[in-house]
Design an enzyme around this catalytic site. Sequence first.
Site, PDB file in Angstrom:
ATOM      1  NE  ARG A 207       8.477  19.553  10.355  1.00  0.00           N
ATOM      2  CZ  ARG A 207       8.589  18.255  10.543  1.00  0.00           C
ATOM      3  NH1 ARG A 207       8.431  17.757  11.770  1.00  0.00           N
ATOM      4  NH2 ARG A 207       8.839  17.448   9.538  1.00  0.00           N
ATOM      5  CD  GLU A 236      13.534  21.684  16.077  1.00  0.00           C
ATOM      6  OE1 GLU A 236      14.046  20.873  15.279  1.00  0.00           O
ATOM      7  OE2 GLU A 236      12.441  21.490  16.609  1.00  0.00           O
ATOM      8  CG  HIS A 253      12.466  17.631  16.132  1.00  0.00           C
ATOM      9  ND1 HIS A 253      12.463  18.572  15.126  1.00  0.00           N
ATOM     10  CD2 HIS A 253      11.540  16.710  15.762  1.00  0.00           C
ATOM     11  CE1 HIS A 253      11.583  18.237  14.196  1.00  0.00           C
ATOM     12  NE2 HIS A 253      11.018  17.100  14.564  1.00  0.00           N
TER      13      HIS A 253
END
Length: 380
Positions: A207, A236, A253
């Site tokens: 993360r 993000e 990601h």
Amino acid sequence: MRIVADENIPLLDAFFAGFGEIRRLPGRSIDRAAVADADVLLVRSVTPVTREMLEGSPVRFVGTCTIGTDHLDLAYFQDAAIQWSSAPGCNARGVVDYVLGSLLTLAEIEGVDLRQRTYGVVGAGQVGGRLIAVLKALGWKVLVCDPPRQSAEGGDFVSLDEILQRCDVISLHTPLDKSGQSPTWHLLDEARLRQLRQGAWLINASRGAVVDNRALHDVMLEREDLQAVLDVWEGEPQVNVALADLCVIGTPHIAGYSLDGRQRGTAQIYQALCTFLDQPAAISLADLLPTPWLAQVSLDAATDPQWALNMLCRGVYDPRRDDADFRRSLTGDTASQRLAFDALRKHYPPRREIEGLKVHLEGESDTLTQLIRALGAVRV
């Protein structure tokens, strides 16, 4: 039954059309109004599912086709008797492939032998545990930091400080937790980033906020010896472009975005919904996965093991293409960059996993046999 689902969840119709009507929406657009008449909500990590969204709605089942749950208000789910499920381990193999591809790229750039490095894995859950197993099977030295598991099990774990001091490569695989006994928000803050040993490589495929992105940028500006691979970012879909410019590899990601992993996540949520509804699962993922374009390779027993490792890993997945696509997206204004980040994920090309790749080995080689087995490939 009315189902509201993130439009980017694969195989939605194949698995869920038989349950009722499916309404597809962009994940970041799913809100309180969208679920006002929904019985089932299917999401990915981009959709925060909160009390404010669900209170007063008929939703009784929430499924996230991801391994993480930090975007779900699990305390509210319990209070409201809402059943939920995630997809633990669904993308673990894809993330391991991403890390291996990144390591091989770094080794090529730096001119180092991966066998001579010490690896630190922070977080030994589904993904980290899989990576640890592969690295150890390759015969590489691995140190592991996982405070929750250490408290529960004891065993051969080390502290994060020891990881920072002793390891040449640090790969992060923790959930994002701002509270509890082992919070991970800004786990690597400025002070810890400054502890990284000379020439260290940092990989974050967990993360974004596990690493203080601003601090990492500042430390990397001061220390040209450090190398970073980032697949996840604070804020993000907005990305710290200045930090991305300093990374050897940057991606949007997608570390776990293998076709197998994404479809596996959908299958796991389908099975959980069947259990919730007390009905048998009639659909199998094995019947839906296409044949991989690279289904089998051949090696001779005299093949150099390091060449074989590089070929098997990067033949299936090479992160440099994703890095190039990502860098091309970091242009224009902030709004354009955010849209481009999501577009790269939405239109991500099919990518398969090393696990299950068939390898024909001509002759006998214990070293190559061990390598094939370590990667999860199958000797035929």
